[in-house]
Design a protein around this motif. Structure first.
Motif, PDB file in Angstrom:
ATOM      1  N   VAL A  52      23.428  49.499  23.138  1.00 55.61           N
ATOM      2  CA  VAL A  52      23.424  50.243  24.403  1.00 55.61           C
ATOM      3  C   VAL A  52      24.796  50.884  24.612  1.00 55.61           C
ATOM      4  N   GLN A  53      24.806  52.168  24.857  1.00 56.39           N
ATOM      5  CA  GLN A  53      26.040  52.919  25.041  1.00 56.39           C
ATOM      6  C   GLN A  53      26.093  53.548  26.431  1.00 56.39           C
ATOM      7  N   ASN A  54      27.279  53.541  27.017  1.00 60.82           N
ATOM      8  CA  ASN A  54      27.573  54.268  28.260  1.00 60.82           C
ATOM      9  C   ASN A  54      26.895  53.703  29.506  1.00 60.82           C
ATOM     10  N   PHE A  55      26.434  52.437  29.462  1.00 62.37           N
ATOM     11  CA  PHE A  55      25.927  51.831  30.690  1.00 62.37           C
ATOM     12  C   PHE A  55      27.116  51.409  31.552  1.00 62.37           C
ATOM     13  N   LYS A  56      27.083  51.780  32.816  1.00 64.08           N
ATOM     14  CA  LYS A  56      28.161  51.426  33.736  1.00 64.08           C
ATOM     15  C   LYS A  56      27.630  50.489  34.815  1.00 64.08           C
ATOM     16  N   MET A  57      28.329  49.385  35.010  1.00 63.78           N
ATOM     17  CA  MET A  57      27.954  48.507  36.115  1.00 63.78           C
ATOM     18  C   MET A  57      28.210  49.219  37.437  1.00 63.78           C
ATOM     19  N   ASP A  58      27.325  48.998  38.372  1.00 62.74           N
ATOM     20  CA  ASP A  58      27.380  49.692  39.648  1.00 62.74           C
ATOM     21  C   ASP A  58      27.794  48.714  40.740  1.00 62.74           C
ATOM     22  N   PRO A  59      28.896  48.986  41.464  1.00 69.28           N
ATOM     23  CA  PRO A  59      29.300  48.069  42.541  1.00 69.28           C
ATOM     24  C   PRO A  59      28.267  47.974  43.652  1.00 69.28           C
ATOM     25  N   LEU A  60      27.365  48.945  43.715  1.00 70.82           N
ATOM     26  CA  LEU A  60      26.329  48.949  44.740  1.00 70.82           C
ATOM     27  C   LEU A  60      25.084  48.195  44.295  1.00 70.82           C
ATOM     28  N   GLY A  61      25.159  47.534  43.143  1.00 67.31           N
ATOM     29  CA  GLY A  61      24.090  46.643  42.718  1.00 67.31           C
ATOM     30  C   GLY A  61      22.870  47.324  42.139  1.00 67.31           C
ATOM     31  N   ILE A  62      22.975  48.602  41.835  1.00 71.24           N
ATOM     32  CA  ILE A  62      21.837  49.349  41.304  1.00 71.24           C
ATOM     33  C   ILE A  62      21.964  49.457  39.791  1.00 71.24           C
ATOM     34  N   HIS A  63      20.822  49.378  39.113  1.00 73.49           N
ATOM     35  CA  HIS A  63      20.803  49.574  37.664  1.00 73.49           C
ATOM     36  C   HIS A  63      20.368  51.011  37.393  1.00 73.49           C
ATOM     37  N   ARG A  64      21.312  51.803  36.902  1.00 73.40           N
ATOM     38  CA  ARG A  64      21.068  53.221  36.629  1.00 73.40           C
ATOM     39  C   ARG A  64      21.088  53.464  35.129  1.00 73.40           C
ATOM     40  N   PHE A  65      20.166  54.306  34.673  1.00 76.74           N
ATOM     41  CA  PHE A  65      20.066  54.575  33.241  1.00 76.74           C
ATOM     42  C   PHE A  65      20.265  56.044  32.899  1.00 76.74           C
ATOM     43  N   ASP A  66      20.643  56.855  33.898  1.00 71.39           N
ATOM     44  CA  ASP A  66      21.013  58.226  33.567  1.00 71.39           C
ATOM     45  C   ASP A  66      22.351  58.196  32.821  1.00 71.39           C
ATOM     46  N   GLY A  67      22.438  58.934  31.749  1.00 72.22           N
ATOM     47  CA  GLY A  67      23.646  58.967  30.931  1.00 72.22           C
ATOM     48  C   GLY A  67      23.722  57.889  29.874  1.00 72.22           C
ATOM     49  N   VAL A  68      22.807  56.921  29.921  1.00 79.02           N
ATOM     50  CA  VAL A  68      22.833  55.809  28.969  1.00 79.02           C
ATOM     51  C   VAL A  68      22.178  56.243  27.659  1.00 79.02           C
ATOM     52  N   ASP A  69      22.735  55.757  26.548  1.00 82.94           N
ATOM     53  CA  ASP A  69      22.219  56.078  25.217  1.00 82.94           C
ATOM     54  C   ASP A  69      22.034  54.778  24.437  1.00 82.94           C
ATOM     55  N   VAL A  70      21.311  54.861  23.338  1.00 86.19           N
ATOM     56  CA  VAL A  70      21.179  53.722  22.424  1.00 86.19           C
ATOM     57  C   VAL A  70      21.403  54.212  20.998  1.00 86.19           C
ATOM     58  N   THR A  71      22.075  53.400  20.215  1.00 83.22           N
ATOM     59  CA  THR A  71      22.259  53.716  18.805  1.00 83.22           C
ATOM     60  C   THR A  71      21.226  52.935  17.999  1.00 83.22           C
ATOM     61  N   GLU A  72      20.760  53.546  16.951  1.00 86.07           N
ATOM     62  CA  GLU A  72      19.741  52.890  16.120  1.00 86.07           C
ATOM     63  C   GLU A  72      20.403  51.997  15.072  1.00 86.07           C
TER      64      GLU A  72
END
Length: 531
Positions: free
Chosen positions: A511-531
């Motif tokens: 999993v690449q580019n996942f950012k923890m959110d201080p507001l407690g939300i799990h967001r997947f925009d901008g997230v990538d995965v390497t094979e």
């Protein structure tokens, strides 16, 4: 010629096969089933993960991984000198999702923005109660009807919010999930078909992912929206694998059945950190775990009784046993990392003898009560059942008998906000926008009773302080008012402030580019995965 055609066909087949094989999928082990997919009337973080932060957008957005407000569906905005008018200029060319059940004929415009708020604001709007028993908990609990006088359409791409008085948190509030912008065209279609309930089960938004299907209590499937105004996402397919048991979520992550998981049990964190295939991100949570007393229910209507029960609870022991190094005792309603935190407020220290004395002085010699325990792990309380058992034992030591009760998560919250609820109620909160108002007013204002004020507490002194803080933009003055509000809250003890927790996010290294959110939300925009 025949050989050439065969080679061309083979080449085309390889190209198609390669395209299929390159599709990227991310599986998120989520912690609970959503109530539905219309974020306006919802309150749960699991509901927002499944709806507002995948399918929808707002006029303004919070920066990825932070609380700063950025342009969203509105490219820019300006506020009048008197603070009573905010004019938003919408982004042109924003597309709504095209699905098997709806094909939009136009782009986002001002009509969608006005509809999104008027359905929450006007009781005569046909969408105000389109689902049985629904309430607009955030919109009502945050007193939005009091502050918003009207919303005007200036032109197709310009909307003006006219306020009754200045409201310092308003822009940040409009970045919250309840303020997601929905399609008026889709709503009109469903109303014409007499199928309004489908608005909550077959969602249409402008967000980075569009809804594909939902297998109840099992799986939610999304796909990247190719025409998303922010650009197509690196992930092609996003899957929520609903897994209520945190230990099972951890097992699935280790086994490669999911790529990222929510809310690990504290006891599992060390094992997850030791797994060389995983990364465990962490940060201090903008949260509070607490227990609300229903102050309209005797004997909890007496502040002496509430104080006594607070003094009977060994919060330090709970933190050590349940949070296992990932939490700290909460003194105030807001966490120490939030501006305006009052460090001079003293806690109700653990003192069983004082608890007995206060109960006797209040005339309480025998007390039996229900004690509510959440059925799911949350960042602010990883094991409410265990917390309830420890409180039960502490109260037994001072002569109070507690019967632990629980329900399915959505039903639990609905039952908890009933004004005639019996017994102290475990709940918690993760901040939505980084403003103290989001804790004080949303959770304990008079207007939030029956919504998110699980204590049914309406205190004039507290109310005056938080309402004054809303109408001034001077941060120093707001800070002073919120500091005083914390003193009043502690004096009156409508709730036991239990813990502020650290939040952990375990994920596969792919999993690449996942950012923890201080507001407690799990967001997947901008997230990538390497094979």
């Amino acid at each position: 010629m025949r050989l050439m055609k065969t080679l061309l066909a083979a080449t085309a087949l390889v190209a198609v096969t390669a395209g299929v094989s390159e599709a990227k999928t991310l599986v998120f082990c989520s912690e609970a089933s959503p109530a539905h997919f219309d974020p306006g009337p919802l309150t749960g973080g699991n509901d927002f993960d499944a709806s507002s932060r995948t399918i929808y957008n707002r006029l303004v957005e919070f920066e990825h991984g932070g609380t700063a407000v950025q342009p969203g569906l509105a490219e820019k905005w300006e506020t009048s000198a008197d603070g009573k008018e905010i004019t938003f200029h919408l982004r042109p060319g924003v597309k709504f999702h095209t699905t098997s059940y709806f094909t939009p004929t136009r782009d986002l415009n001002a009509d969608d923005v006005i509809f999104s708020f008027e359905r929450q604001m006007k009781t005569d709007n046909p969408w105000y109660a389109y689902l049985p028993g629904m309430t607009w908990d955030y919109f009502q609990g945050m007193d939005m009807p009091k502050y918003i006088k009207e919303i005007q359409k200036v032109d197709d791409l310009t909307v003006k919010f006219v306020l009754n008085e200045p409201n310092a948190p308003m822009i940040a509030n409009l970045g919250m999930d309840f303020a997601s912008i929905v399609s008026k065209e889709y709503a009109d279609k469903l109303a014409a078909e007499n199928n309004m309930a489908a608005f909550s089960t077959q969602p249409v938004g402008t967000g980075p992912f569009q809804f594909v299907d939902y297998q109840i209590d099992s799986t939610i499937r999304y796909q990247a929206f190719a025409d998303y105004w922010g650009g197509k996402q690196p992930i092609d397919d996003l899957i929520f694998a609903i897994t209520t048991d945190p230990s099972v979520r951890a097992q699935k992550l280790k086994a490669g059945e999911c790529d990222i998981m929510a809310y690990p049990a504290p006891a599992d964190i060390a094992g997850l950190q030791a797994d060389t295939n995983l990364v465990v991100a962490e940060q201090e949570g903008l949260n509070i775990g607490y227990m609300s007393y229903n102050v309209t229910e005797p004997p909890f209507d007496k502040v002496e009784v509430r104080k006594a029960l607070n003094h009977a609870i060994n919060k330090k022991a709970i933190i050590d046993a349940v949070y296992q190094g990932a939490g700290q005792v909460a003194i105030n309603l807001i966490p120490p990392t939030m501006w305006s935190y009052n460090k001079d407020v003293k806690d109700d220290e653990y003192d069983p003898e004082l608890a007995k004395k206060l109960l006797a002085e209040a005339g309480v010699t025998e007390l039996t009560t229900d004690l509510w325990a959440m059925p799911v792990s949350r960042p602010y309380n990883p094991n409410a059942q265990r917390v309830a058992e420890m409180i039960q034992a502490d109260w037994a030591a001072v002569g109070v008998k507690a019967n632990i009760v629980s329900y399915e998560w959505t039903e639990y919250r609905e039952r908890g906000k009933q004004k005639d609820r019996k017994g102290p109620f475990q709940i918690g909160w993760t901040g939505d926008n980084g403003d103290p108002d989001n804790f004080f007013a949303t959770l304990f204002s008079c207007s939030a009773i029956g919504v998110s004020n699980y204590s049914s507490w309406c205190d004039k002194d507290f109310e005056d302080l938080i309402q004054k803080a809303k109408v001034t933009s001077d941060v120093a003055e707001r800070t002073k008012l919120y500091e005083e509000a914390q003193v009043r809250f502690k004096d009156q003890a409508p709730a036991l402030t239990l813990a502020h927790s650290k939040v952990f996010m375990p994920m596969n290294k792919r999993v690449q580019n996942f950012k923890m959110d201080p507001l407690g939300i799990h967001r997947f925009d901008g997230v990538d995965v390497t094979e």
